[in-house]
Write a protein that holds these residues in place. Sequence first.
Motif, mmCIF file in Angstrom:
data_model
loop_
_atom_site.group_PDB
_atom_site.id
_atom_site.type_symbol
_atom_site.label_atom_id
_atom_site.label_comp_id
_atom_site.label_asym_id
_atom_site.label_seq_id
_atom_site.Cartn_x
_atom_site.Cartn_y
_atom_site.Cartn_z
ATOM 1 N N ILE A 74 0.848 -1.202 0.000
ATOM 2 C CA ILE A 74 0.000 0.000 0.000
ATOM 3 C C ILE A 74 0.880 1.247 0.000
ATOM 4 C CG2 ILE A 74 -1.756 1.300 1.260
ATOM 5 C CD1 ILE A 74 -2.991 -1.239 0.342
ATOM 6 N N LEU A 75 1.919 1.214 0.814
ATOM 7 C CA LEU A 75 2.845 2.343 0.911
ATOM 8 C C LEU A 75 3.512 2.607 -0.438
ATOM 9 C CD1 LEU A 75 3.621 4.150 3.299
ATOM 10 C CD2 LEU A 75 5.550 2.609 3.742
ATOM 11 N N LYS A 76 3.964 1.525 -1.093
ATOM 12 C CA LYS A 76 4.561 1.658 -2.427
ATOM 13 C C LYS A 76 3.539 2.181 -3.429
ATOM 14 C CE LYS A 76 7.999 -2.052 -2.017
ATOM 15 N NZ LYS A 76 8.344 -3.436 -2.432
ATOM 16 N N GLY A 77 2.294 1.724 -3.267
ATOM 17 C CA GLY A 77 1.222 2.152 -4.176
ATOM 18 C C GLY A 77 1.042 3.661 -4.166
ATOM 19 N N TRP B 28 3.964 5.070 -6.127
ATOM 20 C CA TRP B 28 3.828 4.870 -7.572
ATOM 21 C C TRP B 28 2.721 5.744 -8.171
ATOM 22 C CZ3 TRP B 28 4.112 -1.023 -6.448
ATOM 23 C CH2 TRP B 28 5.450 -1.420 -6.385
ATOM 24 N N ALA B 29 1.698 6.020 -7.364
ATOM 25 C CA ALA B 29 0.582 6.839 -7.843
ATOM 26 C C ALA B 29 0.878 8.336 -7.719
ATOM 27 C CB ALA B 29 -0.688 6.492 -7.064
ATOM 28 N N GLY B 30 2.056 8.676 -7.171
ATOM 29 C CA GLY B 30 2.411 10.080 -7.005
ATOM 30 C C GLY B 30 1.681 10.750 -5.858
ATOM 31 N N LYS B 31 1.173 9.948 -4.922
ATOM 32 C CA LYS B 31 0.428 10.494 -3.770
ATOM 33 C C LYS B 31 1.327 10.479 -2.536
ATOM 34 C CE LYS B 31 -4.041 8.904 -5.595
ATOM 35 N NZ LYS B 31 -5.237 8.065 -5.337
ATOM 36 N N SER B 32 2.351 11.307 -2.586
ATOM 37 C CA SER B 32 3.361 11.295 -1.520
ATOM 38 C C SER B 32 2.782 11.680 -0.166
ATOM 39 C CB SER B 32 4.510 12.240 -1.887
ATOM 40 O OG SER B 32 5.135 11.806 -3.073
ATOM 41 N N VAL B 33 1.893 12.671 -0.144
ATOM 42 C CA VAL B 33 1.310 13.123 1.129
ATOM 43 C C VAL B 33 0.506 12.002 1.771
ATOM 44 C CG1 VAL B 33 -0.256 14.775 2.219
ATOM 45 C CG2 VAL B 33 1.268 15.526 0.383
ATOM 46 N N GLU B 34 -0.314 11.326 0.949
ATOM 47 C CA GLU B 34 -1.120 10.204 1.464
ATOM 48 C C GLU B 34 -0.209 9.080 1.967
ATOM 49 O OE1 GLU B 34 -1.629 11.831 -1.318
ATOM 50 O OE2 GLU B 34 -3.748 11.840 -1.935
ATOM 51 N N VAL C 50 2.856 9.388 3.224
ATOM 52 C CA VAL C 50 3.426 9.801 4.507
ATOM 53 C C VAL C 50 2.412 9.606 5.630
ATOM 54 C CG1 VAL C 50 4.188 11.810 5.832
ATOM 55 C CG2 VAL C 50 5.105 11.407 3.531
ATOM 56 N N ASN C 51 1.162 9.988 5.375
ATOM 57 C CA ASN C 51 0.107 9.835 6.394
ATOM 58 C C ASN C 51 -0.131 8.354 6.718
ATOM 59 O OD1 ASN C 51 -0.229 12.595 6.518
ATOM 60 N ND2 ASN C 51 -1.871 12.634 5.007
ATOM 61 N N TYR C 52 -0.100 7.529 5.677
ATOM 62 C CA TYR C 52 -0.312 6.085 5.875
ATOM 63 C C TYR C 52 0.828 5.498 6.716
ATOM 64 C CZ TYR C 52 -1.817 1.329 4.776
ATOM 65 O OH TYR C 52 -2.272 0.041 4.865
ATOM 66 N N PHE C 53 2.038 5.953 6.443
ATOM 67 C CA PHE C 53 3.210 5.490 7.189
ATOM 68 C C PHE C 53 3.066 5.839 8.673
ATOM 69 C CE2 PHE C 53 7.524 6.452 8.820
ATOM 70 C CZ PHE C 53 8.138 5.230 8.603
ATOM 71 N N ASN D 48 11.682 9.045 0.195
ATOM 72 C CA ASN D 48 11.552 9.453 -1.217
ATOM 73 C C ASN D 48 10.314 10.315 -1.410
ATOM 74 O OD1 ASN D 48 13.813 8.405 -2.607
ATOM 75 N ND2 ASN D 48 12.979 6.350 -2.447
ATOM 76 N N GLY D 49 9.225 9.944 -0.698
ATOM 77 C CA GLY D 49 7.993 10.725 -0.772
ATOM 78 C C GLY D 49 8.192 12.146 -0.268
ATOM 79 N N TYR D 50 8.868 12.280 0.852
ATOM 80 C CA TYR D 50 9.169 13.610 1.395
ATOM 81 C C TYR D 50 10.032 14.412 0.409
ATOM 82 C CZ TYR D 50 7.337 13.139 6.183
ATOM 83 O OH TYR D 50 6.523 13.034 7.286
#
Length: 559
Positions: A335-338, A341-347, A349-352, A372-374
């Motif tokens: 899910i985190l990788k998803g 890959w979807a370009g939803k870095s903020v989501e 980070v929140n999921y993490f 990487n998301g940050y």
Amino acid sequence: MASKTLAYHPQAAKFTPLITDITTCLLNLNPQSPNPSRINKSLLNQFSSQLHPELVIQVIKKQSNPYHALFFFNWASNPSPNPKNYVHSHHCYVAITDHLLSHSIFDAASSLLENANRFSDLMASKFIIAYGNHRNVDKAMDWFCKAKTFGNGNVLFSYNAILNVLVDGGRISLAQSIFDEMVRSVSVKPDVSSYCVMIKGYCRIGKFENAWKVFDEMSEPNLVCYNTMINGYCKKGDMKKAKEVLYRLMESKHCLPDAVSYTTLIDGYCKKGELDEAMKWMSEMKIRCCKPNLLTYNALIYGLCMKGDVDKAKRLMTEMRLNGVRENFSTHLSILKGFSWAGKSVEGVNYFREMIRKGMKPDAKAYAIVINGYCKIRKLNEAIALLKEMQAKGIHPSVSSFNAVFRILMELEEFDTAIFLVRKMKAMGCRPNLVSYDIVISGLCNTKGRMQNVKELLDNMFHNGLACDAAMYNSLVKGYCENGNEEVARLVFYEAIDKNYVVNTESFSVFVKKLCENGKAFQVENMFEEMCKRCCVADVDSYRRILDEQLVAYSSGGS
């Protein structure tokens, strides 16, 4: 069976405190070699009257130090006194052999069996497997040859063990020779395991015709053989053939597809991005009353996330829970990788953060995804804070995580932070690689007044056993020229061509311009000819054009 019988033995309840007492006694004696001298075994005599094979097995398994287990085993082989005439069972010898081999204590294990005259096909197979795990095929073959002297060559365990070792080591031709030897032998014949190993070996190297030949030689292929064929085709990406094997399995009179069969096929379709086919086989699985397991759901969730459909993946995770299958860390990592890959870095980070709040312990891979998301959303303070958090938790960050941070630091011209972080990497559990230095040094070379920092980082890099590559030489030549240090630039240029690195056209242009400005046009001509002589310069015309343009410009300016 020996490991399971303790729970049902009438004395089982009495064994637990005894195991603890014996272990404590062994810790106090603390033998540290196969044949310790001057250690008083009499301290163990208090346990003589309570010796039992199951107790001995459990004591052996309890020992973290193999020499403690061996010392106890040797004492129990001939206890004095021995009121109940205790004798080690076959399973006791299996337990101590397994324990010693798991710690790579081969000689002591071999001597023990030889002295007790306990060599057998089973024991030899254990040595073969142990040496195979150490990638020591020669020693494994020695033990296989030794095994063939037992029981007139009727050593099926050893044959199957060496086949496994050879297949895992990529020695398929030798495995085939030994398999053919089994087929011809009057003493031992291949069993289902032998066939399965050969099928696995041929599938691994893509020789599916050979795999089918072995498969068809079996009178009744079992489920493992079918699943091995399905897995082989899935790894190759040939889903059509994998599906054909599954259909053939469905028609078999001897076995039916299980969760492994369906899950392997589903995973294959997911990795190829064919989610509709994967979902179709999930439905087929349910229709045939075969329950999807954790691996089945994880394969589909990963496939959906790879496509960027995180919402659907999360709905599937909910369905999975409702069906009584509990997700694991791999589920959440997908899910985190998803999100990434979807370009939803903020989501992401929140999921993490939600994962951590729920008590999960992320590993380096999970941290890398969020870092990487940050970086993608330019939140460098948060990314660096995560690197420090990993250090505090004893988790070693990947070098790619640092490099992602370096790229953004250099883009944002946060040079001092980048320099500080390179120097701190080792203390934070990760060594900088050449890419790390390339990113930072290249950025500093493009900035006025930073060549002293470059020199310091180069010294640090050389101290860590790394050398400049072509990209770094280009950055250095350009950097020293633009910072007015033509002499060092010239030395770096010569050092680059000494190592057969061609200075690229961009750096060459800056270099030529600087030397021409300083009245060294003739020297530039010589250096260009030297580079063409020593290195393989692909586009000589482009370099000649740059050189001519600068020479013309210099002549015009000077006239």
